[in-house]
Motif scaffolding. Structure first.
Motif, PDB file in Angstrom:
ATOM      1  N   SER A 106       2.258   4.039  10.997  1.00 22.21           N
ATOM      2  CA  SER A 106       1.853   5.429  10.750  1.00 22.21           C
ATOM      3  C   SER A 106       2.387   5.923   9.412  1.00 22.21           C
ATOM      4  CB  SER A 106       2.362   6.348  11.865  1.00 22.21           C
ATOM      5  OG  SER A 106       1.794   5.990  13.090  1.00 22.21           O
ATOM      6  N   VAL A 107       3.641   5.628   9.124  1.00 19.73           N
ATOM      7  CA  VAL A 107       4.237   6.058   7.852  1.00 19.73           C
ATOM      8  C   VAL A 107       3.515   5.379   6.689  1.00 19.73           C
ATOM      9  CG1 VAL A 107       6.317   5.925   6.439  1.00 19.73           C
ATOM     10  CG2 VAL A 107       6.484   6.637   8.820  1.00 19.73           C
ATOM     11  N   ILE A 108       3.244   4.085   6.819  1.00 21.10           N
ATOM     12  CA  ILE A 108       2.538   3.354   5.755  1.00 21.10           C
ATOM     13  C   ILE A 108       1.136   3.927   5.561  1.00 21.10           C
ATOM     14  CG2 ILE A 108       1.504   1.116   5.161  1.00 21.10           C
ATOM     15  CD1 ILE A 108       4.015  -0.187   6.390  1.00 21.10           C
ATOM     16  N   THR A 109       0.450   4.240   6.663  1.00 24.33           N
ATOM     17  CA  THR A 109      -0.895   4.809   6.582  1.00 24.33           C
ATOM     18  C   THR A 109      -0.881   6.148   5.849  1.00 24.33           C
ATOM     19  OG1 THR A 109      -1.521   3.721   8.644  1.00 24.33           O
ATOM     20  CG2 THR A 109      -2.898   5.563   7.937  1.00 24.33           C
ATOM     21  N   VAL A 110       0.067   6.994   6.188  1.00 25.65           N
ATOM     22  CA  VAL A 110       0.173   8.296   5.521  1.00 25.65           C
ATOM     23  C   VAL A 110       0.440   8.107   4.035  1.00 25.65           C
ATOM     24  CG1 VAL A 110       1.590  10.383   5.334  1.00 25.65           C
ATOM     25  CG2 VAL A 110       0.845   9.593   7.574  1.00 25.65           C
ATOM     26  N   VAL A 111       1.343   7.197   3.686  1.00 26.58           N
ATOM     27  CA  VAL A 111       1.658   6.937   2.275  1.00 26.58           C
ATOM     28  C   VAL A 111       0.424   6.416   1.534  1.00 26.58           C
ATOM     29  CG1 VAL A 111       3.007   5.462   0.728  1.00 26.58           C
ATOM     30  CG2 VAL A 111       4.137   6.611   2.633  1.00 26.58           C
ATOM     31  N   VAL A 112      -0.319   5.497   2.169  1.00 27.14           N
ATOM     32  CA  VAL A 112      -1.524   4.945   1.540  1.00 27.14           C
ATOM     33  C   VAL A 112      -2.582   6.035   1.344  1.00 27.14           C
ATOM     34  CG1 VAL A 112      -3.496   3.389   1.929  1.00 27.14           C
ATOM     35  CG2 VAL A 112      -1.167   2.570   2.282  1.00 27.14           C
ATOM     36  N   ILE A 113      -2.773   6.883   2.352  1.00 28.04           N
ATOM     37  CA  ILE A 113      -3.776   7.948   2.248  1.00 28.04           C
ATOM     38  C   ILE A 113      -3.400   8.925   1.137  1.00 28.04           C
ATOM     39  CG2 ILE A 113      -4.707   9.990   3.436  1.00 28.04           C
ATOM     40  CD1 ILE A 113      -4.745   8.290   5.998  1.00 28.04           C
ATOM     41  N   VAL A 114      -2.140   9.326   1.086  1.00 28.84           N
ATOM     42  CA  VAL A 114      -1.696  10.242   0.041  1.00 28.84           C
ATOM     43  C   VAL A 114      -1.853   9.587  -1.336  1.00 28.84           C
ATOM     44  CG1 VAL A 114       0.331  11.416  -0.923  1.00 28.84           C
ATOM     45  CG2 VAL A 114      -0.164  11.588   1.512  1.00 28.84           C
ATOM     46  N   GLY A 115      -1.478   8.323  -1.442  1.00 29.11           N
ATOM     47  CA  GLY A 115      -1.623   7.603  -2.717  1.00 29.11           C
ATOM     48  C   GLY A 115      -3.074   7.481  -3.133  1.00 29.11           C
ATOM     49  N   ALA A 116      -3.955   7.164  -2.186  1.00 28.10           N
ATOM     50  CA  ALA A 116      -5.385   7.032  -2.496  1.00 28.10           C
ATOM     51  C   ALA A 116      -5.960   8.376  -2.925  1.00 28.10           C
ATOM     52  CB  ALA A 116      -6.135   6.505  -1.279  1.00 28.10           C
ATOM     53  N   ASN A 117      -5.530   9.441  -2.268  1.00 29.18           N
ATOM     54  CA  ASN A 117      -6.018  10.777  -2.630  1.00 29.18           C
ATOM     55  C   ASN A 117      -5.579  11.156  -4.045  1.00 29.18           C
ATOM     56  OD1 ASN A 117      -7.265  13.253  -2.309  1.00 29.18           O
ATOM     57  ND2 ASN A 117      -5.475  14.199  -1.393  1.00 29.18           N
ATOM     58  N   ILE A 118      -4.337  10.849  -4.373  1.00 25.19           N
ATOM     59  CA  ILE A 118      -3.833  11.136  -5.723  1.00 25.19           C
ATOM     60  C   ILE A 118      -4.611  10.319  -6.752  1.00 25.19           C
ATOM     61  CG2 ILE A 118      -1.834  10.840  -7.242  1.00 25.19           C
ATOM     62  CD1 ILE A 118      -0.079  11.605  -4.793  1.00 25.19           C
ATOM     63  N   ALA A 119      -4.843   9.045  -6.456  1.00 24.02           N
ATOM     64  CA  ALA A 119      -5.589   8.185  -7.385  1.00 24.02           C
ATOM     65  C   ALA A 119      -7.030   8.671  -7.549  1.00 24.02           C
ATOM     66  CB  ALA A 119      -5.573   6.748  -6.891  1.00 24.02           C
ATOM     67  N   TYR A 120      -7.662   9.070  -6.449  1.00 26.92           N
ATOM     68  CA  TYR A 120      -9.036   9.564  -6.497  1.00 26.92           C
ATOM     69  C   TYR A 120      -9.123  10.835  -7.343  1.00 26.92           C
ATOM     70  CZ  TYR A 120     -13.425  11.678  -5.012  1.00 26.92           C
ATOM     71  OH  TYR A 120     -14.659  12.275  -4.990  1.00 26.92           O
ATOM     72  N   THR A 121      -8.192  11.748  -7.124  1.00 24.22           N
ATOM     73  CA  THR A 121      -8.174  12.998  -7.875  1.00 24.22           C
ATOM     74  C   THR A 121      -7.953  12.733  -9.363  1.00 24.22           C
ATOM     75  OG1 THR A 121      -7.318  14.165  -5.937  1.00 24.22           O
ATOM     76  CG2 THR A 121      -7.057  15.259  -8.058  1.00 24.22           C
ATOM     77  N   ALA A 122      -7.027  11.843  -9.670  1.00 23.06           N
ATOM     78  CA  ALA A 122      -6.758  11.516 -11.075  1.00 23.06           C
ATOM     79  C   ALA A 122      -7.990  10.889 -11.730  1.00 23.06           C
ATOM     80  CB  ALA A 122      -5.565  10.583 -11.180  1.00 23.06           C
ATOM     81  N   ASN A 123      -8.667   9.999 -11.004  1.00 26.41           N
ATOM     82  CA  ASN A 123      -9.881   9.354 -11.523  1.00 26.41           C
ATOM     83  C   ASN A 123     -10.990  10.380 -11.746  1.00 26.41           C
ATOM     84  OD1 ASN A 123     -11.705   7.291 -12.261  1.00 26.41           O
ATOM     85  ND2 ASN A 123     -12.419   7.117 -10.155  1.00 26.41           N
ATOM     86  N   LYS A 124     -11.136  11.291 -10.800  1.00 27.63           N
ATOM     87  CA  LYS A 124     -12.168  12.317 -10.907  1.00 27.63           C
ATOM     88  C   LYS A 124     -11.906  13.234 -12.107  1.00 27.63           C
ATOM     89  CE  LYS A 124     -14.543  15.694  -8.014  1.00 27.63           C
ATOM     90  NZ  LYS A 124     -14.555  16.366  -6.723  1.00 27.63           N
TER      91      LYS A 124
END
Length: 195
Positions: free
Chosen positions: A41-59
């Motif tokens: 669960s902790v890893i999933t939350v970290v991955v989701i937050v990281g992916a969201n940050i990467a997506y926002t930065a890319n956008k």
């Protein structure tokens, strides 16, 4: 304090310590039982937050690059590299640019080519520009959520007045919204053009 009170106090302390250790053992069992699930669960939350940050930065990076390409086109409208980059990065902004240039240059063929644009505002404006007679203007105005509905009705009425079709022109003018910014023009046409 008496001996009996001391013994009672010691028993209570032992009971509370026993309960504490019992809770500690239960917590330890719970952690051992669900350890993998909690880590996942902790890893999933970290991955989701990281992916969201990467997506926002890319956008944001894509938006910035599209803006740069757009500014380059404003500086040099013939810059085909900037035009291709804009088309790749922001198809909507690309269509807006093409439309604005076609209007400025009175390039009817380019305007026609944008008729099926996926950019809703461009598609709507092109349909208005292509409406050249009262029937097509009426057809345009009859659609829901069009930008120039009232203007199309007034333009159709003016064309009908020129053709001496007064009753049809009056019917078009009656369809113009009462809250429209064109209400004064409609009133003038109703007074001077029709009666």
């Amino acid at each position: 304090m008496s001996l009996q009170e001391n013994i009672k106090m010691v028993k209570e302390e032992l009971n509370s310590e026993e309960k504490f250790f019992e809770k500690a053992v239960m917590t330890e069992r719970f952690i051992k039982k669900y350890k993998k699930l909690m880590i996942a669960s902790v890893i999933t939350v970290v991955v989701i937050v990281g992916a969201n940050i990467a997506y926002t930065a890319n956008k944001e990076s894509k938006i910035e690059a599209a803006n740069i390409a757009f500014f380059n086109l404003q500086a040099d409208p013939n810059n085909s590299a900037a035009l291709n980059e804009l088309k790749e990065l922001s198809p909507n902004l690309h269509d807006v640019w093409i439309y604005s240039q076609a209007i400025a240059n009175k390039d009817f063929q380019t305007i026609k080519s944008l008729k099926n644009s996926k950019t809703l505002i461009v598609s709507d404006l092109v349909k208005y520009e292509l409406a050249q007679d009262p029937a097509s203007l009426e057809n345009y105005a009859s659609k829901q959520d069009v930008i120039y509905k009232d203007l199309a009705l007034v333009q159709a009425a003016v064309m009908l007045i020129k053709e001496n079709k007064i009753n049809e022109a009056k019917n078009k003018l009656l369809k113009v919204s009462k809250e429209s910014s064109l209400k004064n023009i409609v009133a003038a046409l109703m007074h001077y053009g029709i009666e």
